[in-house]
Design a protein around this motif. Sequence first.
Motif, PDB file in Angstrom:
ATOM      1  N   LYS A 122      -1.024 -18.039  -1.678  1.00 59.48           N
ATOM      2  CA  LYS A 122       0.114 -18.929  -1.442  1.00 59.48           C
ATOM      3  C   LYS A 122       1.453 -18.352  -1.898  1.00 59.48           C
ATOM      4  CE  LYS A 122      -1.979 -22.166   0.738  1.00 59.48           C
ATOM      5  NZ  LYS A 122      -1.647 -22.264   2.188  1.00 59.48           N
ATOM      6  N   LYS A 123       1.520 -17.024  -2.000  1.00 62.38           N
ATOM      7  CA  LYS A 123       2.839 -16.395  -2.172  1.00 62.38           C
ATOM      8  C   LYS A 123       3.330 -16.049  -0.758  1.00 62.38           C
ATOM      9  CE  LYS A 123       2.768 -16.093  -6.712  1.00 62.38           C
ATOM     10  NZ  LYS A 123       3.739 -16.827  -7.560  1.00 62.38           N
ATOM     11  N   PRO A 124       4.604 -16.142  -0.478  1.00 64.97           N
ATOM     12  CA  PRO A 124       5.060 -15.789   0.873  1.00 64.97           C
ATOM     13  C   PRO A 124       4.824 -14.305   1.138  1.00 64.97           C
ATOM     14  CG  PRO A 124       6.932 -16.282  -0.563  1.00 64.97           C
ATOM     15  CD  PRO A 124       5.704 -16.585  -1.338  1.00 64.97           C
ATOM     16  N   VAL A 125       4.247 -13.999   2.291  1.00 62.84           N
ATOM     17  CA  VAL A 125       3.951 -12.605   2.653  1.00 62.84           C
ATOM     18  C   VAL A 125       4.669 -12.268   3.954  1.00 62.84           C
ATOM     19  CG1 VAL A 125       2.139 -10.980   3.360  1.00 62.84           C
ATOM     20  CG2 VAL A 125       1.723 -12.575   1.472  1.00 62.84           C
ATOM     21  N   LEU A 126       5.381 -11.145   3.933  1.00 65.87           N
ATOM     22  CA  LEU A 126       6.074 -10.640   5.125  1.00 65.87           C
ATOM     23  C   LEU A 126       5.311  -9.450   5.674  1.00 65.87           C
ATOM     24  CD1 LEU A 126       8.644 -10.186   6.986  1.00 65.87           C
ATOM     25  CD2 LEU A 126       9.450  -8.646   5.169  1.00 65.87           C
ATOM     26  N   VAL A 127       5.036  -9.453   6.966  1.00 66.89           N
ATOM     27  CA  VAL A 127       4.500  -8.271   7.663  1.00 66.89           C
ATOM     28  C   VAL A 127       5.558  -7.866   8.683  1.00 66.89           C
ATOM     29  CG1 VAL A 127       2.704  -7.386   9.214  1.00 66.89           C
ATOM     30  CG2 VAL A 127       2.088  -8.946   7.341  1.00 66.89           C
ATOM     31  N   CYS A 128       6.120  -6.670   8.492  1.00 58.37           N
ATOM     32  CA  CYS A 128       7.239  -6.226   9.338  1.00 58.37           C
ATOM     33  C   CYS A 128       6.838  -4.958  10.088  1.00 58.37           C
ATOM     34  CB  CYS A 128       8.445  -5.949   8.447  1.00 58.37           C
ATOM     35  SG  CYS A 128       9.886  -5.379   9.352  1.00 58.37           S
ATOM     36  N   VAL A 136      12.228 -11.715   0.272  1.00 54.38           N
ATOM     37  CA  VAL A 136      10.888 -11.657  -0.361  1.00 54.38           C
ATOM     38  C   VAL A 136      11.063 -11.633  -1.881  1.00 54.38           C
ATOM     39  CG1 VAL A 136       8.834 -10.197  -0.691  1.00 54.38           C
ATOM     40  CG2 VAL A 136       9.754 -10.551   1.611  1.00 54.38           C
ATOM     41  N   ASP A 137      12.056 -10.871  -2.357  1.00 51.37           N
ATOM     42  CA  ASP A 137      12.343 -10.834  -3.804  1.00 51.37           C
ATOM     43  C   ASP A 137      12.762 -12.220  -4.284  1.00 51.37           C
ATOM     44  OD1 ASP A 137      13.846  -7.476  -3.970  1.00 51.37           O
ATOM     45  OD2 ASP A 137      11.765  -8.186  -3.959  1.00 51.37           O
ATOM     46  N   GLU A 138      13.683 -12.828  -3.554  1.00 51.23           N
ATOM     47  CA  GLU A 138      14.226 -14.158  -3.914  1.00 51.23           C
ATOM     48  C   GLU A 138      13.102 -15.190  -4.026  1.00 51.23           C
ATOM     49  OE1 GLU A 138      17.120 -15.375  -0.867  1.00 51.23           O
ATOM     50  OE2 GLU A 138      16.104 -17.340  -0.901  1.00 51.23           O
ATOM     51  N   LEU A 139      12.108 -15.078  -3.159  1.00 55.81           N
ATOM     52  CA  LEU A 139      11.027 -16.081  -3.109  1.00 55.81           C
ATOM     53  C   LEU A 139       9.825 -15.690  -3.961  1.00 55.81           C
ATOM     54  CD1 LEU A 139      11.141 -16.729   0.750  1.00 55.81           C
ATOM     55  CD2 LEU A 139      12.096 -18.205  -1.041  1.00 55.81           C
ATOM     56  N   GLY A 140       9.877 -14.478  -4.550  1.00 51.42           N
ATOM     57  CA  GLY A 140       8.728 -14.048  -5.358  1.00 51.42           C
ATOM     58  C   GLY A 140       7.492 -13.814  -4.504  1.00 51.42           C
ATOM     59  N   GLY A 141       7.697 -13.119  -3.404  1.00 47.79           N
ATOM     60  CA  GLY A 141       6.560 -12.889  -2.493  1.00 47.79           C
ATOM     61  C   GLY A 141       6.119 -11.445  -2.445  1.00 47.79           C
ATOM     62  N   MET A 142       5.467 -11.044  -1.354  1.00 48.90           N
ATOM     63  CA  MET A 142       5.006  -9.672  -1.150  1.00 48.90           C
ATOM     64  C   MET A 142       5.301  -9.261   0.301  1.00 48.90           C
ATOM     65  SD  MET A 142       1.315  -9.718  -3.042  1.00 48.90           S
ATOM     66  CE  MET A 142       1.161 -11.495  -3.100  1.00 48.90           C
ATOM     67  N   PHE A 143       5.308  -7.961   0.549  1.00 51.90           N
ATOM     68  CA  PHE A 143       5.561  -7.489   1.917  1.00 51.90           C
ATOM     69  C   PHE A 143       4.673  -6.305   2.261  1.00 51.90           C
ATOM     70  CE2 PHE A 143       7.524  -3.449   1.076  1.00 51.90           C
ATOM     71  CZ  PHE A 143       8.124  -3.578  -0.168  1.00 51.90           C
ATOM     72  N   LEU A 144       4.459  -6.170   3.563  1.00 52.93           N
ATOM     73  CA  LEU A 144       3.838  -4.956   4.109  1.00 52.93           C
ATOM     74  C   LEU A 144       4.695  -4.535   5.293  1.00 52.93           C
ATOM     75  CD1 LEU A 144       0.184  -4.009   4.742  1.00 52.93           C
ATOM     76  CD2 LEU A 144       1.826  -3.781   6.596  1.00 52.93           C
ATOM     77  N   LEU A 185      -3.037  -9.047   0.627  1.00 50.17           N
ATOM     78  CA  LEU A 185      -1.740  -9.446   0.051  1.00 50.17           C
ATOM     79  C   LEU A 185      -1.571 -10.963   0.109  1.00 50.17           C
ATOM     80  CD1 LEU A 185       0.798  -6.748   1.356  1.00 50.17           C
ATOM     81  CD2 LEU A 185      -0.518  -6.764  -0.781  1.00 50.17           C
ATOM     82  N   MET A 186      -2.287 -11.611   1.011  1.00 50.02           N
ATOM     83  CA  MET A 186      -2.214 -13.074   1.088  1.00 50.02           C
ATOM     84  C   MET A 186      -3.115 -13.729   0.052  1.00 50.02           C
ATOM     85  SD  MET A 186      -2.041 -13.573   5.202  1.00 50.02           S
ATOM     86  CE  MET A 186      -1.819 -15.347   5.091  1.00 50.02           C
ATOM     87  N   GLY A 187      -3.857 -12.855  -0.714  1.00 52.64           N
ATOM     88  CA  GLY A 187      -4.696 -13.376  -1.797  1.00 52.64           C
ATOM     89  C   GLY A 187      -6.141 -13.599  -1.414  1.00 52.64           C
TER      90      GLY A 187
END
Length: 548
Positions: A12-18, A449-457, A531-533
């Motif tokens: 439940k952390k926001p995850v970005l896939v770009c 992603v930093d602002e929201l405390g998330g993760m990215f790929l 990364l989505m846990g």
Amino acid sequence: MELAPHPVIPQKKPVLVCILDGWGENPVTDQYNACHVAKSPTIDALAAKGPGYYRSVLAHGPAVGLPTDGDMGNSEVGHNALGAGKIIAQGASLVDIALETKSVYSGAGWAHVKPAFADNTLHVITLLSSGGVHSRYDQVLKLCQGAVADGCKKLRLHVLTDGRDVPDNSCHEYMRVLVEDLAKLEGCDAKVASGGGRMKVTMDRYEADWAMVERGWKAHVLGDAPHKFTDPIEALNKLKEGGDSDQYVEPFVITDADGKPVGTVEDDDAVVIANFRADRVVEISKAFEYPDFNSFDRVRYPKVRFAGLMQYDGDLKLPANYLVPPPLIERTSGEVLAANGLRTFACSETQKFGHVTFFWNGNRSGYFKEDLETYVEIPSDNVPFNQAPLMKAREICAAGKEALRSKKYDVVRVNFANPDMVGHTGDLAATIAACEECDACVKELLDVVDELGGMFLLTADHGNADDMVQRNKKNECLFEADGTTPLPLTSHTLAPVPVAIGGPALPANIKFRDDLPKAGLANVTATYINLMGYEAPAEMEPSLLAAF
Ligand SMILES: O=C(O)[C@H](O)COP(=O)(O)O
Ligand SMILES: [Mn+2]
Ligand SMILES: [Mn+2]
């Protein structure tokens, strides 16, 4: 399909896939590598984090289900692999097998078109090249030879010149070989009947420009085009005099000495599309398949025996008849996430919208679970993309940031089209600008992603912008006849692509493993699911993350 929690990575952390479409990690880093030359401080900083957080993966050949290591990657096979997490034998490979085993000539699709062979005409519509991305000439020729062996008395080829997956100006040689090979078909009246450039005629995708398809229908079916010739080789010589690239050759029709088209499509004829890849032949397939079609005025609608080389949309069952069953891609990440109640946002502009949805979901249009998924298409401009190299990157970036900040999605997926679409123009300066724009957009997304405390790929689907010139075997740039102008490369490359991970929620002890040197795009899927846990389904290729 239930996903087990990952032992370390939080859920439940926001995850970005770009996905940076066409951004290769090319070992040749000279002035013609637009990804290398572009000012890309954000991506450079990710690379500087080292092999625990930044690596490359294979995106071409057998790693993405293509026949040989000489086959460059492409968006279809790339997004199939990224979305499914599996290495699937792709269209080109399946057609090779069907031709080698001759099973293609005993299938239901062939039986559907064969009745036209004796007294009517078999029309073949195809991209004319050996690019291996949408079609491959040797396969087309084998289909024609098989039809003649099966009694086909009249054959008409309607060809789209390439210059995008193969060098520009190669259309002349491809046409010469085709005319020569058609003449060798004993007992069959085999001719080229019409054609045009693939970006001007017929091969539109994602409904970006139906007028292209209408021009193709007029030339292929009605024998109506602005340019008429009695000889197809002459047609290309004349039409290329204006300097158009093979991609943009004006539509033409071949006529007899009296000006009568040699190959219009009539009732009881057969029409086969010989491209194996779906996206750029879905629209023309609808024009042949649907009686109630209204995307342009067909003027007349011949009753034909229509078949695709493959079925181009499994949900639409389009076309109903096809020669080779398409790859069966099941239990993709999109389906698994939806089955676990996880919410997906996917966005790109028109030119790549189907890549990041249809191909990502295993060649399926539509949602798995509409209440859990949102797909957003930003309309692409209809201009030569080297004249607008930023394309819609800023709008895609804004949509991604909004989706992340909305906290309505467990994963936000975006595809930036411009490194690839501008790379296909062969314009180095414009492609550098496209890559710089992408880097700036990545920075904006990572800041959120930093602002929201998330993760990215961050990754790509194949190379393109990483090499903008044709080269010899020693990787030296080839030049035009003037000896100084580099010969542009408009196609994809064989380069691997980058994969970068990060974000404040990424546990300090989670890094890339170092024992998967031959990993490919299909390994990225389990990685983003981690990364989505969650642990990824065991049937997927292994995650790039060190196991716990
Ligand atoms: O269709 C095209 O534009 C090219 O042939 C392949 O490009 P893509 O695989 O990046 O879409
Ligand atoms: Mn692509
Ligand atoms: Mn491309």
